[in-house]
Design an enzyme around this catalytic site. Sequence first.
Site, PDB file in Angstrom:
ATOM      1  N   GLY A   1     -22.362 -98.209  42.790  1.00 39.83           N
ATOM      2  CA  GLY A   1     -22.243 -97.504  44.055  1.00 39.83           C
ATOM      3  C   GLY A   1     -23.452 -97.383  44.960  1.00 39.83           C
ATOM      4  O   GLY A   1     -23.467 -96.530  45.846  1.00 39.83           O
ATOM      5  N   GLY A   2     -24.461 -98.235  44.818  1.00 35.38           N
ATOM      6  CA  GLY A   2     -25.624 -98.140  45.701  1.00 35.38           C
ATOM      7  C   GLY A   2     -25.258 -98.230  47.176  1.00 35.38           C
ATOM      8  O   GLY A   2     -25.752 -97.462  48.004  1.00 35.38           O
ATOM      9  N   LYS A   3     -24.366 -99.150  47.498  1.00 32.62           N
ATOM     10  CA  LYS A   3     -23.971 -99.337  48.899  1.00 32.62           C
ATOM     11  C   LYS A   3     -22.950 -98.280  49.331  1.00 32.62           C
ATOM     12  O   LYS A   3     -22.909 -97.895  50.502  1.00 32.62           O
ATOM     13  CB  LYS A   3     -23.455-100.763  49.102  1.00 32.62           C
ATOM     14  CG  LYS A   3     -24.537-101.810  48.838  1.00 32.62           C
ATOM     15  CD  LYS A   3     -24.018-103.225  48.973  1.00 32.62           C
ATOM     16  CE  LYS A   3     -25.085-104.226  48.586  1.00 32.62           C
ATOM     17  NZ  LYS A   3     -25.400-104.191  47.135  1.00 32.62           N
TER      18      LYS A   3
ATOM     19  N   CYS B   1     -25.638-111.403  46.240  1.00 30.81           N
ATOM     20  CA  CYS B   1     -27.080-111.450  45.985  1.00 30.81           C
ATOM     21  C   CYS B   1     -27.441-112.826  45.430  1.00 30.81           C
ATOM     22  O   CYS B   1     -28.213-112.967  44.487  1.00 30.81           O
ATOM     23  CB  CYS B   1     -27.524-110.329  45.043  1.00 30.81           C
ATOM     24  SG  CYS B   1     -26.651-110.272  43.468  1.00 30.81           S
TER      25      CYS B   1
ATOM     26  N   ASP C   1     -18.708-106.770  48.262  1.00 33.42           N
ATOM     27  CA  ASP C   1     -20.007-107.106  47.677  1.00 33.42           C
ATOM     28  C   ASP C   1     -19.698-107.898  46.405  1.00 33.42           C
ATOM     29  O   ASP C   1     -19.654-107.358  45.313  1.00 33.42           O
ATOM     30  CB  ASP C   1     -20.794-105.826  47.376  1.00 33.42           C
ATOM     31  CG  ASP C   1     -22.206-106.110  46.904  1.00 33.42           C
ATOM     32  OD1 ASP C   1     -22.698-107.233  47.129  1.00 33.42           O
ATOM     33  OD2 ASP C   1     -22.818-105.219  46.294  1.00 33.42           O
TER      34      ASP C   1
ATOM     35  N   ALA D   1     -17.381-101.860  44.240  1.00 31.76           N
ATOM     36  CA  ALA D   1     -18.408-100.821  44.385  1.00 31.76           C
ATOM     37  C   ALA D   1     -19.448-100.816  43.269  1.00 31.76           C
ATOM     38  O   ALA D   1     -20.590-100.432  43.484  1.00 31.76           O
ATOM     39  CB  ALA D   1     -17.748 -99.448  44.484  1.00 31.76           C
TER      40      ALA D   1
END
Length: 404
Positions: free
Chosen positions: A236-238, A354, A301, A233
């Site tokens: 925590g943007g997502k 990314c 992620d 996480a």
Amino acid sequence: MRLHRNLVFTVIDSLNFIFNEGEYADKVVAKALKKDKRWGSNDRKFVAETIYDIVRWKRLYAEIAGVKEPFDRDNLWRVFAVWVVLRGYRLPDWKQLAGTPSRRIKGRFEELSKIRKYRESIPDWMDELGVKELGELTWEKEIATQNEQARVVLRANTLKTTREKLKTVLAEQGIDTETLKDYPDALVLKERANVFLTDAFKEGLFEVQDASSQLVAPFLDIHPGMRVVDACAGAGGKTLHMASLMQNKGQIIAMDIYESKMKQLKTRAKRNGVFNAEYRIIENNKAIKKLHEKADRVLIDAPCSGLGVLRRNPDAKWKLQPEFVDTIRKTQQELLEGYSKMVKPGGKMVYATCSVLPSENQEQVQKFLATAAGEQFTLEKDRKVLASTSGFDGFYMALLSRKS
């Protein structure tokens, strides 16, 4: 255009911290901007953009200046002098800039701009890796785009507002934005501004999140009432995006190995009005085993090279080492095999990075599908986003479903 001594000295001090002390550019810039309360917005803009500019073009400028690391203070001034000449500023009558060879600087710039590793200011190994994995033509376009300044993109927090209402609120606060087709919650700033000072941000009406990053949560096919695990996480943007898509209904378990990241996430969640998330630190495998076959959806992620977001983190070009890329690929495979066990039969998982390197993306997914854990999954779809074609960050995401 005139240069102001106190601003320039702040830039030189900051470059010393980044290049010689190993500090992160974003933290150095944040500290620099607080140095003098008398500075106006243009002063702070000059400091921030000049620091990032010289960090971004370090190799090119150092080569033109004829200096090598570690940079002593005289060398930092020589690098800065190159920036001054190439940016078209009038050279002030300061002893630190005395004897700056303007004509030679321009000549060397023309000469070195014909060689990609200097023109795009990247290490040899990174240039070779990019060509190997993406091909000459694609890499040429991608690394050029990664040296452009990234646009500021906001994500409207639909737990508290709509994109249209947010657009109006920001306009009233003097910040003009435009919508993006195919990104339902995104607004792009027409001009850069410090949005963190706005009442709209303090009230949790939006988060700053690149458009490519905003694609990941919807890709997971989540719905209100589900149990979702955000396994890496971070801050925590997502997690916050998923909470809004779930309308605060169901459960999100946000996990990370860093407690400091979890603290940031808790603060952001409170501001966003998110109350369906709980936070767990991954201290050992027990935290994962407790969730085996318990999640409807899992987001991995994964940590990666970050070669899709270099324009946001230009100092990563100099901090990143080829050995790290080799190590992170092993970590990605371990995460896929270990964290996929949290997906219940019939559930789904997204693996995202990314990075723009196939060896961190498509190839990792194929390797995973060939393992014992991966045999229980099928690849539904994947998406590769290049900065050079999207105009936003480079990203990869793959949706895998576990067989019932």
